[in-house]
Scaffold this motif. Structure first.
Motif, PDB file in Angstrom:
ATOM      1  N   ARG A   1      -3.482 -14.091   5.838  1.00 51.62           N
ATOM      2  CA  ARG A   1      -4.312 -15.302   5.853  1.00 51.62           C
ATOM      3  C   ARG A   1      -5.726 -15.004   5.335  1.00 51.62           C
ATOM      4  O   ARG A   1      -6.306 -15.808   4.577  1.00 51.62           O
ATOM      5  CB  ARG A   1      -4.382 -15.870   7.265  1.00 51.62           C
ATOM      6  N   SER A   2      -6.281 -13.866   5.726  1.00 53.49           N
ATOM      7  CA  SER A   2      -7.628 -13.510   5.269  1.00 53.49           C
ATOM      8  C   SER A   2      -7.674 -13.325   3.757  1.00 53.49           C
ATOM      9  O   SER A   2      -8.625 -13.758   3.090  1.00 53.49           O
ATOM     10  CB  SER A   2      -8.101 -12.230   5.965  1.00 53.49           C
ATOM     11  N   ALA A   3      -6.664 -12.687   3.213  1.00 54.29           N
ATOM     12  CA  ALA A   3      -6.607 -12.487   1.764  1.00 54.29           C
ATOM     13  C   ALA A   3      -6.561 -13.827   1.041  1.00 54.29           C
ATOM     14  O   ALA A   3      -7.259 -14.029   0.032  1.00 54.29           O
ATOM     15  CB  ALA A   3      -5.387 -11.635   1.397  1.00 54.29           C
ATOM     16  N   VAL A   4      -5.738 -14.733   1.535  1.00 54.46           N
ATOM     17  CA  VAL A   4      -5.629 -16.056   0.912  1.00 54.46           C
ATOM     18  C   VAL A   4      -6.943 -16.819   1.050  1.00 54.46           C
ATOM     19  O   VAL A   4      -7.411 -17.461   0.093  1.00 54.46           O
ATOM     20  CB  VAL A   4      -4.454 -16.837   1.527  1.00 54.46           C
ATOM     21  N   ASP A   5      -7.568 -16.742   2.206  1.00 58.40           N
ATOM     22  CA  ASP A   5      -8.862 -17.407   2.400  1.00 58.40           C
ATOM     23  C   ASP A   5      -9.904 -16.868   1.429  1.00 58.40           C
ATOM     24  O   ASP A   5     -10.710 -17.631   0.870  1.00 58.40           O
ATOM     25  CB  ASP A   5      -9.349 -17.220   3.836  1.00 58.40           C
ATOM     26  N   GLN A   6      -9.906 -15.566   1.207  1.00 57.36           N
ATOM     27  CA  GLN A   6     -10.869 -14.967   0.289  1.00 57.36           C
ATOM     28  C   GLN A   6     -10.624 -15.424  -1.148  1.00 57.36           C
ATOM     29  O   GLN A   6     -11.568 -15.703  -1.897  1.00 57.36           O
ATOM     30  CB  GLN A   6     -10.807 -13.448   0.374  1.00 57.36           C
ATOM     31  N   ILE A   7      -9.353 -15.493  -1.542  1.00 57.94           N
ATOM     32  CA  ILE A   7      -9.018 -15.953  -2.894  1.00 57.94           C
ATOM     33  C   ILE A   7      -9.480 -17.395  -3.085  1.00 57.94           C
ATOM     34  O   ILE A   7     -10.073 -17.747  -4.117  1.00 57.94           O
ATOM     35  CB  ILE A   7      -7.512 -15.807  -3.152  1.00 57.94           C
ATOM     36  N   ARG A   8      -9.224 -18.230  -2.099  1.00 54.82           N
ATOM     37  CA  ARG A   8      -9.665 -19.630  -2.184  1.00 54.82           C
ATOM     38  C   ARG A   8     -11.184 -19.718  -2.315  1.00 54.82           C
ATOM     39  O   ARG A   8     -11.717 -20.477  -3.131  1.00 54.82           O
ATOM     40  CB  ARG A   8      -9.222 -20.382  -0.931  1.00 54.82           C
ATOM     41  N   ALA A   9     -11.881 -18.942  -1.492  1.00 53.98           N
ATOM     42  CA  ALA A   9     -13.341 -19.007  -1.484  1.00 53.98           C
ATOM     43  C   ALA A   9     -13.945 -18.489  -2.783  1.00 53.98           C
ATOM     44  O   ALA A   9     -14.923 -19.049  -3.305  1.00 53.98           O
ATOM     45  CB  ALA A   9     -13.883 -18.214  -0.299  1.00 53.98           C
ATOM     46  N   GLN A  10     -13.351 -17.427  -3.328  1.00 44.77           N
ATOM     47  CA  GLN A  10     -13.925 -16.800  -4.514  1.00 44.77           C
ATOM     48  C   GLN A  10     -13.634 -17.565  -5.795  1.00 44.77           C
ATOM     49  O   GLN A  10     -14.459 -17.599  -6.706  1.00 44.77           O
ATOM     50  CB  GLN A  10     -13.388 -15.371  -4.641  1.00 44.77           C
TER      51      GLN A  10
ATOM     52  N   ARG B   1      -6.865  -3.194   4.083  1.00 46.11           N
ATOM     53  CA  ARG B   1      -5.525  -3.792   4.088  1.00 46.11           C
ATOM     54  C   ARG B   1      -5.551  -5.173   3.438  1.00 46.11           C
ATOM     55  O   ARG B   1      -4.681  -5.509   2.621  1.00 46.11           O
ATOM     56  CB  ARG B   1      -5.000  -3.872   5.521  1.00 46.11           C
ATOM     57  N   VAL B   2      -6.539  -5.955   3.811  1.00 47.23           N
ATOM     58  CA  VAL B   2      -6.694  -7.285   3.216  1.00 47.23           C
ATOM     59  C   VAL B   2      -6.933  -7.162   1.707  1.00 47.23           C
ATOM     60  O   VAL B   2      -6.341  -7.893   0.901  1.00 47.23           O
ATOM     61  CB  VAL B   2      -7.854  -8.041   3.888  1.00 47.23           C
ATOM     62  N   ALA B   3      -7.781  -6.215   1.310  1.00 51.22           N
ATOM     63  CA  ALA B   3      -8.115  -6.040  -0.109  1.00 51.22           C
ATOM     64  C   ALA B   3      -6.898  -5.640  -0.930  1.00 51.22           C
ATOM     65  O   ALA B   3      -6.726  -6.097  -2.071  1.00 51.22           O
ATOM     66  CB  ALA B   3      -9.224  -5.001  -0.261  1.00 51.22           C
ATOM     67  N   ALA B   4      -6.040  -4.777  -0.385  1.00 47.97           N
ATOM     68  CA  ALA B   4      -4.838  -4.343  -1.105  1.00 47.97           C
ATOM     69  C   ALA B   4      -3.896  -5.523  -1.343  1.00 47.97           C
ATOM     70  O   ALA B   4      -3.347  -5.686  -2.441  1.00 47.97           O
ATOM     71  CB  ALA B   4      -4.132  -3.244  -0.320  1.00 47.97           C
ATOM     72  N   TYR B   5      -3.718  -6.336  -0.316  1.00 45.87           N
ATOM     73  CA  TYR B   5      -2.842  -7.504  -0.452  1.00 45.87           C
ATOM     74  C   TYR B   5      -3.448  -8.502  -1.443  1.00 45.87           C
ATOM     75  O   TYR B   5      -2.754  -9.019  -2.321  1.00 45.87           O
ATOM     76  CB  TYR B   5      -2.640  -8.163   0.911  1.00 45.87           C
ATOM     77  N   ARG B   6      -4.748  -8.740  -1.307  1.00 45.28           N
ATOM     78  CA  ARG B   6      -5.421  -9.695  -2.202  1.00 45.28           C
ATOM     79  C   ARG B   6      -5.299  -9.250  -3.661  1.00 45.28           C
ATOM     80  O   ARG B   6      -5.046 -10.073  -4.548  1.00 45.28           O
ATOM     81  CB  ARG B   6      -6.891  -9.805  -1.812  1.00 45.28           C
ATOM     82  N   ALA B   7      -5.439  -7.963  -3.920  1.00 46.60           N
ATOM     83  CA  ALA B   7      -5.367  -7.460  -5.295  1.00 46.60           C
ATOM     84  C   ALA B   7      -3.997  -7.728  -5.905  1.00 46.60           C
ATOM     85  O   ALA B   7      -3.899  -8.094  -7.093  1.00 46.60           O
ATOM     86  CB  ALA B   7      -5.684  -5.962  -5.319  1.00 46.60           C
ATOM     87  N   PHE B   8      -2.924  -7.561  -5.094  1.00 50.11           N
ATOM     88  CA  PHE B   8      -1.596  -7.834  -5.652  1.00 50.11           C
ATOM     89  C   PHE B   8      -1.412  -9.324  -5.922  1.00 50.11           C
ATOM     90  O   PHE B   8      -0.894  -9.712  -6.981  1.00 50.11           O
ATOM     91  CB  PHE B   8      -0.492  -7.331  -4.717  1.00 50.11           C
TER      92      PHE B   8
ATOM     93  N   MET C   1       0.815  -1.224   0.000  1.00 50.67           N
ATOM     94  CA  MET C   1       0.000   0.000   0.000  1.00 50.67           C
ATOM     95  C   MET C   1       0.840   1.261   0.000  1.00 50.67           C
ATOM     96  O   MET C   1       0.442   2.288  -0.550  1.00 50.67           O
ATOM     97  CB  MET C   1      -0.916   0.019   1.234  1.00 50.67           C
ATOM     98  N   ILE C   2       2.013   1.190   0.630  1.00 50.23           N
ATOM     99  CA  ILE C   2       2.881   2.355   0.799  1.00 50.23           C
ATOM    100  C   ILE C   2       4.306   1.878   1.007  1.00 50.23           C
ATOM    101  O   ILE C   2       4.534   0.779   1.534  1.00 50.23           O
ATOM    102  CB  ILE C   2       2.405   3.218   1.998  1.00 50.23           C
TER     103      ILE C   2
END
Length: 361
Positions: A310-319, A269-276, A207-208
């Motif tokens: 971990r949340s970003a990875v969980d979201q990617i798996r779920a989606q 924060r989770v969304a920024a990491y997930r997007a990358f 993010m920065i």
């Protein structure tokens, strides 16, 4: 008699000049040289090395070896290993401009091997490789076979190896103490007999960063020298495994320094990491992605930052149903500075075992 003496002297002078200039020049575009990493071949006679861990390797004959470099800023350091002796590198401190560096003399007859690796990173500037100088009668042989496994690392100073050879009680920002070869990234690649690309920059975040560009701005560049408009061809080299170790600088700059205003909430924060991570997945649909964090204070007890990963990875798996992605956390040892070599070795052992299990290597 006088004329004859002059003729003898002239012959001796010519012989001396021949000895002084004796040797074999190997051009940088010689097909027997093996390059690894994101290297700019816009001028094949002067390829530019900028990313940490970029390397050149070859087999050769002859009693001596010198390396010709043209360094942009006079800040880069390189390792040169002869005949596989990885414990005793010849370290080149590159001077600004074009110069020849003698790295081996008195070698025995027969075949020898050299490996040159960039210790430093893009913030130290680029280095144009201008070729080799072998002893008179020396020549290049067929290069060693390329490794079949491939790993790419996206990271910050930890992945680069900032300060890893500094004393525990000393400063860790000296260029001579930065050695990517002994970072967890390069150690892991060697342990797995894999070719590595190290796409990292000290101080960078998602993010920065400590400077006006982030990894989402930087990850696709051919040159690591600052934020620039060069473009890496992702089709030219495809990793089997991708390791992403980012968010340490975000942790400092967001939570401690309060540099992002308004302050991003947990979901942002989770969304920024997930997007990358999704950018990397789009580039490498078949790679196994390891989302790592550590081993500095972003993973200390009570930190929320491992949970964001971990949340970003969980979201990617779920989606998307992506099963080829996972997380790993390198434990915080309580050490306040950049990890030293012993910590890198411990992190590499953990990561190596993890990848072996996931990939069957």
């Amino acid at each position: 008699m006088k004329r004859q003496w002059k003729t003898v002297m002239a012959a001796l002078m010519l012989a001396g000049q021949a000895c002084a200039w004796a040797g074999v020049a190997v051009q940088a575009d010689d097909a027997q040289l093996q390059y690894t990493g994101r290297i700019d071949f816009a001028d094949p006679a002067r390829p530019m090395l900028s990313w940490p861990g970029t390397s050149i390797e070859a087999n050769f004959t002859g009693a001596s070896l010198a390396v010709r470099l043209d360094d942009q800023l006079g800040k880069n350091f390189f390792n040169v290993f002869i005949d596989g002796d990885l414990a005793h590198p010849v370290v080149i401190e590159a001077a600004k401009g074009s110069k020849s560096y003698a790295v081996a003399t008195g070698l025995q007859p027969g075949a020898h091997r050299f490996l040159l690796t960039k210790r430093t990173e893009g913030e130290e500037g680029g280095t144009w490789f201008q070729g080799l100088e072998l002893a008179d009668g020396g020549k290049l042989l067929a290069p060693p076979p390329r490794k079949q496994r491939r790993i790419e690392f996206f990271g910050d100073s930890i992945t680069t190896g900032m300060g890893n050879e500094s004393p525990d009680d000393g400063p860790d920002d000296r260029l001579k103490d930065k050695n990517n070869f002994m970072s967890y990234s390069s150690i892991t690649a060697r342990a797995l007999d894999a070719e590595a690309h190290i796409t990292s920059q000290s101080g960078i975040g998602v993010m920065i960063s400590w400077f006006p560009f982030t990894m989402p701005d930087f990850y696709d560049q051919l040159s690591a020298v600052g934020n620039n408009d060069t473009h890496w061809d992702f089709r030219s080299w495809t990793p089997d495994v991708v390791v992403i170790n980012l968010f340490q600088n975000d942790r400092w700059l967001v939570d401690r320094e309060k540099r992002l205003q308004p302050m991003p909430d947990d979901a942002q924060r989770v969304a920024a990491y997930r997007a990358f991570v999704q950018k990397i997945r789009a580039l490498y649909p078949k790679a196994y992605i390891v989302c790592a964090l550590g081993s500095m204070d972003a993973v200390q007890e009570g930190s929320k930052w491992p949970g964001y990963v971990r949340s970003a990875v969980d979201q990617i798996r779920a989606q998307s149903g992506d099963a080829r992605i996972d997380t790993i956390v390198f434990p915080f040892t309580g050490f306040g500075g950049h990890p030293r070599v012993k910590q890198h070795q411990a992190n590499a052992a953990q990561l190596t075992a993890f990848i072996r299990q996931k990939m069957g290597w």
